[in-house]
Design a protein around this motif. Structure first.
Motif, PDB file in Angstrom:
ATOM      1  N   GLY A  22       1.032  -1.139   0.109  1.00 41.39           N
ATOM      2  CA  GLY A  22       0.105  -0.188   0.188  1.00 41.39           C
ATOM      3  C   GLY A  22       0.900   1.271   0.042  1.00 41.39           C
ATOM      4  N   GLY A  23       0.351   2.419  -0.668  1.00 42.06           N
ATOM      5  CA  GLY A  23       1.296   3.504  -0.645  1.00 42.06           C
ATOM      6  C   GLY A  23       0.573   4.715  -1.387  1.00 42.06           C
ATOM      7  N   TRP A  24       1.563   5.669  -1.875  1.00 44.82           N
ATOM      8  CA  TRP A  24       0.989   6.743  -2.625  1.00 44.82           C
ATOM      9  C   TRP A  24       1.760   6.941  -3.786  1.00 44.82           C
ATOM     10  N   VAL A  25       0.911   6.974  -4.885  1.00 47.59           N
ATOM     11  CA  VAL A  25       1.549   7.113  -6.388  1.00 47.59           C
ATOM     12  C   VAL A  25       2.847   8.086  -6.355  1.00 47.59           C
ATOM     13  N   ARG A  26       3.869   7.830  -6.982  1.00 48.31           N
ATOM     14  CA  ARG A  26       4.770   8.828  -7.288  1.00 48.31           C
ATOM     15  C   ARG A  26       4.589   9.401  -8.669  1.00 48.31           C
ATOM     16  N   THR A  27       4.545   8.080  -9.529  1.00 48.13           N
ATOM     17  CA  THR A  27       4.095   8.568 -11.033  1.00 48.13           C
ATOM     18  C   THR A  27       3.430   7.353 -11.260  1.00 48.13           C
ATOM     19  N   ALA A  28       2.558   7.666 -12.433  1.00 54.88           N
ATOM     20  CA  ALA A  28       1.864   6.727 -13.183  1.00 54.88           C
ATOM     21  C   ALA A  28       1.723   6.836 -14.512  1.00 54.88           C
ATOM     22  N   ARG A  29       2.054   5.772 -15.380  1.00 56.87           N
ATOM     23  CA  ARG A  29       2.159   6.077 -16.891  1.00 56.87           C
ATOM     24  C   ARG A  29       1.728   4.984 -17.607  1.00 56.87           C
ATOM     25  N   PRO A  30       0.582   5.154 -18.331  1.00 55.08           N
ATOM     26  CA  PRO A  30       0.142   3.808 -19.059  1.00 55.08           C
ATOM     27  C   PRO A  30       1.000   3.645 -20.364  1.00 55.08           C
ATOM     28  N   SER A  31       1.335   2.435 -20.684  1.00 58.68           N
ATOM     29  CA  SER A  31       2.000   2.157 -21.719  1.00 58.68           C
ATOM     30  C   SER A  31       1.458   1.735 -23.151  1.00 58.68           C
ATOM     31  N   LYS A  32       2.101   1.673 -24.224  1.00 53.16           N
ATOM     32  CA  LYS A  32       1.434   1.486 -25.360  1.00 53.16           C
ATOM     33  C   LYS A  32       0.842   0.096 -25.308  1.00 53.16           C
ATOM     34  N   GLY A  34      -0.846  -1.552 -23.602  1.00 44.78           N
ATOM     35  CA  GLY A  34      -1.962  -2.021 -22.815  1.00 44.78           C
ATOM     36  C   GLY A  34      -1.444  -2.277 -21.211  1.00 44.78           C
ATOM     37  N   PHE A  35      -0.382  -1.618 -20.903  1.00 44.84           N
ATOM     38  CA  PHE A  35      -0.044  -1.866 -19.299  1.00 44.84           C
ATOM     39  C   PHE A  35       0.210  -0.503 -18.805  1.00 44.84           C
ATOM     40  N   ALA A  36       0.087  -0.484 -17.537  1.00 45.73           N
ATOM     41  CA  ALA A  36       0.510   0.857 -16.867  1.00 45.73           C
ATOM     42  C   ALA A  36       1.626   0.384 -16.074  1.00 45.73           C
ATOM     43  N   PHE A  37       2.600   1.498 -15.652  1.00 48.76           N
ATOM     44  CA  PHE A  37       3.478   1.317 -15.005  1.00 48.76           C
ATOM     45  C   PHE A  37       3.272   2.479 -13.537  1.00 48.76           C
ATOM     46  N   ILE A  38       3.588   2.112 -12.410  1.00 50.00           N
ATOM     47  CA  ILE A  38       3.051   2.729 -11.324  1.00 50.00           C
ATOM     48  C   ILE A  38       4.243   2.805 -10.396  1.00 50.00           C
ATOM     49  N   ALA A  39       4.688   3.937 -10.060  1.00 49.56           N
ATOM     50  CA  ALA A  39       5.902   3.937  -9.126  1.00 49.56           C
ATOM     51  C   ALA A  39       5.213   4.300  -7.688  1.00 49.56           C
ATOM     52  N   LEU A  40       5.294   3.310  -6.879  1.00 45.58           N
ATOM     53  CA  LEU A  40       4.423   3.547  -5.442  1.00 45.58           C
ATOM     54  C   LEU A  40       5.690   3.667  -4.465  1.00 45.58           C
ATOM     55  N   ASN A  41       5.297   4.633  -3.550  1.00 40.79           N
ATOM     56  CA  ASN A  41       6.143   4.683  -2.313  1.00 40.79           C
ATOM     57  C   ASN A  41       5.257   4.567  -1.156  1.00 40.79           C
ATOM     58  N   ILE A  51       5.018  -0.957 -10.006  1.00 35.21           N
ATOM     59  CA  ILE A  51       3.721  -1.894 -10.279  1.00 35.21           C
ATOM     60  C   ILE A  51       3.209  -2.025 -11.721  1.00 35.21           C
ATOM     61  N   VAL A  52       3.093  -3.184 -12.167  1.00 31.98           N
ATOM     62  CA  VAL A  52       2.796  -3.270 -13.578  1.00 31.98           C
ATOM     63  C   VAL A  52       1.480  -3.774 -13.540  1.00 31.98           C
ATOM     64  N   ALA A  53       0.243  -2.838 -14.112  1.00 31.02           N
ATOM     65  CA  ALA A  53      -1.090  -3.232 -13.957  1.00 31.02           C
ATOM     66  C   ALA A  53      -1.435  -3.664 -15.591  1.00 31.02           C
ATOM     67  N   ASP A  54      -2.148  -4.752 -15.591  1.00 27.31           N
ATOM     68  CA  ASP A  54      -2.422  -5.204 -16.822  1.00 27.31           C
ATOM     69  C   ASP A  54      -3.764  -4.536 -17.414  1.00 27.31           C
ATOM     70  N   GLY A  55      -3.760  -4.023 -18.641  1.00 29.51           N
ATOM     71  CA  GLY A  55      -4.899  -3.523 -19.325  1.00 29.51           C
ATOM     72  C   GLY A  55      -6.217  -4.283 -19.149  1.00 29.51           C
ATOM     73  N   LYS A  56      -5.910  -5.648 -18.874  1.00 34.93           N
ATOM     74  CA  LYS A  56      -7.104  -6.542 -18.518  1.00 34.93           C
ATOM     75  C   LYS A  56      -7.893  -6.326 -17.168  1.00 34.93           C
ATOM     76  N   VAL A  65      -5.668   4.023 -15.425  1.00 39.84           N
ATOM     77  CA  VAL A  65      -5.065   4.701 -16.526  1.00 39.84           C
ATOM     78  C   VAL A  65      -4.963   6.262 -15.946  1.00 39.84           C
ATOM     79  N   ARG A  66      -5.995   6.607 -14.919  1.00 45.14           N
ATOM     80  CA  ARG A  66      -5.988   8.033 -14.521  1.00 45.14           C
ATOM     81  C   ARG A  66      -5.469   8.238 -13.270  1.00 45.14           C
ATOM     82  N   LEU A  67      -4.631   7.338 -12.593  1.00 49.34           N
ATOM     83  CA  LEU A  67      -3.979   7.524 -11.641  1.00 49.34           C
ATOM     84  C   LEU A  67      -2.983   8.861 -11.687  1.00 49.34           C
ATOM     85  N   THR A  68      -2.821   9.366 -10.677  1.00 49.09           N
ATOM     86  CA  THR A  68      -1.780  10.492 -10.681  1.00 49.09           C
ATOM     87  C   THR A  68      -0.867  10.662  -9.436  1.00 49.09           C
ATOM     88  N   ALA A  69       0.254  11.424  -9.205  1.00 52.93           N
ATOM     89  CA  ALA A  69       0.856  11.407  -8.124  1.00 52.93           C
ATOM     90  C   ALA A  69      -0.136  11.769  -6.956  1.00 52.93           C
TER      91      ALA A  69
END
Ligand code: 4AD
Ligand code: MG
Length: 469
Positions: A22-32, A34-41, A51-56, A65-69
């Motif tokens: 559990g934590g707070w998002v530092r950065t989040a970026r969806p990738s082409k 169909g994955f999103a990469f979330i840096a969690l602190n 955190i690698v989040a699958d588009g499924k 895909v709408r996560l922000t810092a």
């Protein structure tokens, strides 16, 4: 599933393990793909877990895909070896639950460098930044090193009171504690404020030091220490003064000034060594971002002998230096930060313990020295430990254990021996030579981290005109 700390996951997480973080998002970026990469602190360390989040995932489009810092999330999944640089593992999420949204436009902690001045105005959110997270972890490590040092040596931890009737330092910089109504103060027949009607039936204050009460326990238990908040109503707006700060105060029976200085030196070295050993990641950060010499300085100080010098000799050095001082140096005047820094940074390049100060500039409880050759006036068995950049980090002394001397001293300072009756009882009933000192916790955190302003090493600084949060 029990929450894992990101610190532990990054240090030794096993590939294939199923974990929850559990934590707070530092950065989040969806990738082409169909994955999103979330840096969690999560505050357990400086680093972030990827955190690698699958588009499924069911909430991928609506939330992930709408996560922000600043958004808070709990993620569950399997640890896999990471192809990315600088990390060995990443979490492939089976679920990413968004707990708290965070308005990216309004969130004061933007993903960019903020000034420390600005961050002081959002002190409730600044622990989410790298710098303030690191300061909090180092402060924690120092606090534990303090207990460890004294516990290993058999000192008893004593809780001295916060509310007190006596002014330990005799400097009159006390905050009053009262329940009297300020617009309806009761008066005595002489027209003075009638503190008999106040909560404690006497004038009461927030303590400036636990020393006097600490001495009572040292004169029963041998070696003790107190560690708690202290308060000073001095109007000092400097990068080294707070109105509320934490002080560690050991007190030792059967101890003189030399023994006191020995303890102070061993104590500081223990703190510095512990931080170097336990806070490697945070110290590397301070060394990189705040002060490029900080690790080398701590290593140097932890292994070199501190200089010991009398006040009289220090004045000699300062006078011979040929410097133009803002505050002129004369035997009898107090050393200022510019003098302290000259001695530690230029003359000796390491910590300096100055002893035997003029009696007139020190507190009433310090032990009077015998007259010595070449010393122009009366001195006391006081010591200040000075370190580079900060100046005074420790103040202490051997205490006056002789009843007649201390009574004389109290009267000479226009104080009343009756007000110190219990303190004087220690000199009446089984008096012993004893000594102690006070270490300012925040100045220690400043020295260790290189942080320039003391307001940035305590979570919620109290200073003149400043007590928000
Ligand atoms: O030198 P001080 O005033 O000593 C005492 O209070 C003694 N009663 C201690 C003792 O012998 N038991 O304060 C001790 C240390 C200073 O060296 C400094 O590190 C810190 O407390 N200190 C402050 N830190 C932050 N803000 C302030 N206003 C401080 N005043 C003192
Ligand atoms: Mg002092």
């Amino acid at each position: 599933m029990e929450r894992s700390l990101i610190k532990e996951v990054l240090a030794g997480g096993k590939v294939g393990a199923k974990i929850t973080v559990g934590g707070w998002v530092r950065t989040a970026r969806p990738s082409k793909g169909g994955f999103a990469f979330i840096a969690l602190n999560d505050g357990s360390c400086m680093g972030t877990l990827q955190i690698v989040a699958d588009g499924k995932l069911a909430n991928y489009e609506s939330q992930i895909v709408r996560l922000t810092a600043g958004c808070s999330v709990v993620a569950e999944g399997e640890l896999k070896a990471s192809p990315a640089k600088g990390q060995t593992v990443e979490l492939h999420a089976d679920s990413v639950v968004l707990l708290g949204e965070c308005d990216a436009e309004k969130y004061p902690i933007q993903p960019k460098q903020h000034s420390f001045e600005f961050l002081r105005t959002v002190a409730h959110l600044r622990p989410r930044t790298n710098t303030f997270g690191a300061v909090a972890r180092v402060r924690n490590a120092i606090s534990m090193a303090i207990h460890e040092f004294f516990q290993q040596r058999g000192f008893v931890y004593v809780h001295t009171p916060i509310v007190t009737a006596s002014d330990c330092e005799g400097a009159g910089q006390l905050f009053r504690v009262t329940t009297l109504e300020l617009d309806k103060l009761p008066r005595t027949s002489e027209g003075k404020i009638d503190f008999d009607q106040d909560f404690f039936a006497r004038a009461a204050f927030l303590t400036v030091s636990g020393q006097l009460e600490g001495e009572t326990y040292a004169c029963a238990m041998g070696n003790i220490y107190t560690f708690g908040p202290t308060f000073r109503a001095e109007n000092s707006n400097t990068p080294r003064h707070l109105s509320e700060f934490w002080m560690v105060e050991p007190e030792m029976a059967f101890c003189d000034l030399a023994g006191d200085a020995d303890l102070a030196e061993a104590f500081l070295k223990h703190i510095f060594r512990t931080v170097l050993e336990k806070c490697k990641e945070d110290m590397a950060f301070f060394n990189e971002r705040i002060d490029k010499t900080i690790i080398a300085t701590l290593e140097h100080v932890a292994t070199s002998d501190f200089v010991r010098l009398t006040y009289t000799d220090a004045v000699g050095i300062l006078k011979k230096s040929g410097r133009q001082w803002t505050f002129p140096v004369e035997w009898g005047s107090d050393l200022q930060t510019e003098h302290e820094r000259f001695l530690t940074e230029e003359t000796f390049k390491k910590p300096v313990i100055i002893t035997n100060y003029p009696a007139a500039i020190k507190s009433f409880y310090m032990r009077q020295d015998d007259p010595a050759d070449g010393v122009p006036g009366p001195t006391v068995s006081a010591m200040d430990v000075l370190v580079p950049k900060i100046g005074e980090i420790i103040g202490g002394s051997q205490r006056e254990e002789r009843l007649d001397r201390i009574e004389q001293k109290i009267r000479g300072m226009n104080m009343r021996p009756e007000d110190y009756w219990w303190y004087l009882d220690l000199r009446r009933y089984g008096t012993v030579p004893h000594a102690g000192f006070g270490l300012g916790l925040e100045r220690t955190v400043q020295f260790v981290t290189g942080m320039a302003n003391i307001r940035d090493v305590i979570p919620f600084p109290r200073a003149p005109r400043s007590a928000e949060f």
